[in-house]
Design an enzyme around this catalytic site. Structure first.
Site, short mmCIF file in Angstrom:
data_model
loop_
_atom_site.label_atom_id
_atom_site.label_comp_id
_atom_site.label_asym_id
_atom_site.label_seq_id
_atom_site.Cartn_x
_atom_site.Cartn_y
_atom_site.Cartn_z
N SER A 43 0.80 -1.23 0.00
CA SER A 43 0.00 0.00 0.00
C SER A 43 0.83 1.28 0.00
CB SER A 43 -0.96 0.02 1.18
OG SER A 43 -0.27 0.20 2.39
N LYS A 86 1.01 4.87 6.92
CA LYS A 86 0.39 5.62 5.82
C LYS A 86 0.93 7.05 5.81
CE LYS A 86 -2.69 2.38 4.73
NZ LYS A 86 -2.38 1.48 3.67
#
Length: 180
Positions: A43, A86
């Site tokens: 990701s 993230k």
């Protein structure tokens, strides 16, 4: 006890104290200053590759607030047992919208040169609450991030650390020595 034996005992005590202080310092650094995390998914590619490890600095936001673009380590808002890595995209009080894959902050397009590929889709708008952040992976299309979470926003108080270093778990220091 003669002088030589006292000297040896002092030397041993000095070493024991030095080792104890080093162990204590390492423990404090490991628990309160630096954190290691492995990134098991793609990701964050191409910034952080699948299987890479990152080091996070837990004191990064002691005297300043997180900034857009920072990569952080935090418990997933939908299941705090799972740790995520993230990038911060939306800041407190901002309106964030994604139109045809482009991110807009308060109506202005966000320049993102770190993306793996062009994002697909339209999302939002999102009003980022005070004290919260909108998080996204750099590999947007498969990333499980704020766009897809039940609890859309990350509370600032839940940020564990700012990522400061990435390395491959297979990394070895090259010493110049060849082994057969």
């Amino acid at each position: 006890m003669d002088e030589h034996k006292r000297s040896v005992v002092k030397e041993i005590i000095g070493w024991v104290i030095a080792i104890a202080v080093a162990i204590l310092a390492a423990r404090i650094i490991n628990e309160k200053v630096i954190i290691k995390a492995e990134v098991p998914t793609g990701s964050m590619e191409n910034t952080i590759m699948t299987g890479d490890c990152v080091l996070g600095f837990q004191l990064a936001y002691l005297f300043s607030d997180p900034k857009r673009g920072d990569i952080v380590i935090f418990p997933w808002p939908d299941n705090p047992e799972i740790t995520y890595v993230k990038r911060i995209i939306g800041l407190p009080g901002e309106t964030l919208e994604i139109k045809d894959g482009a991110v807009y902050i308060n109506g202005k397009a966000l320049q993102e040169d770190y993306l793996k590929e062009e994002m697909i889709g339209t999302y939002g708008p999102y009003e980022v609450p005070e004290g919260c952040y909108f998080m996204m992976g750099d590999n947007r299309n498969p990333s499980s991030d704020s766009r897809k979470w039940k609890n859309t926003f990350l509370k600032g108080e839940d940020i564990i650390a700012k990522v400061i270093f990435r390395y491959s778990p297979n990394f070895t220091w090259y010493s110049g020595v060849k082994y057969d």
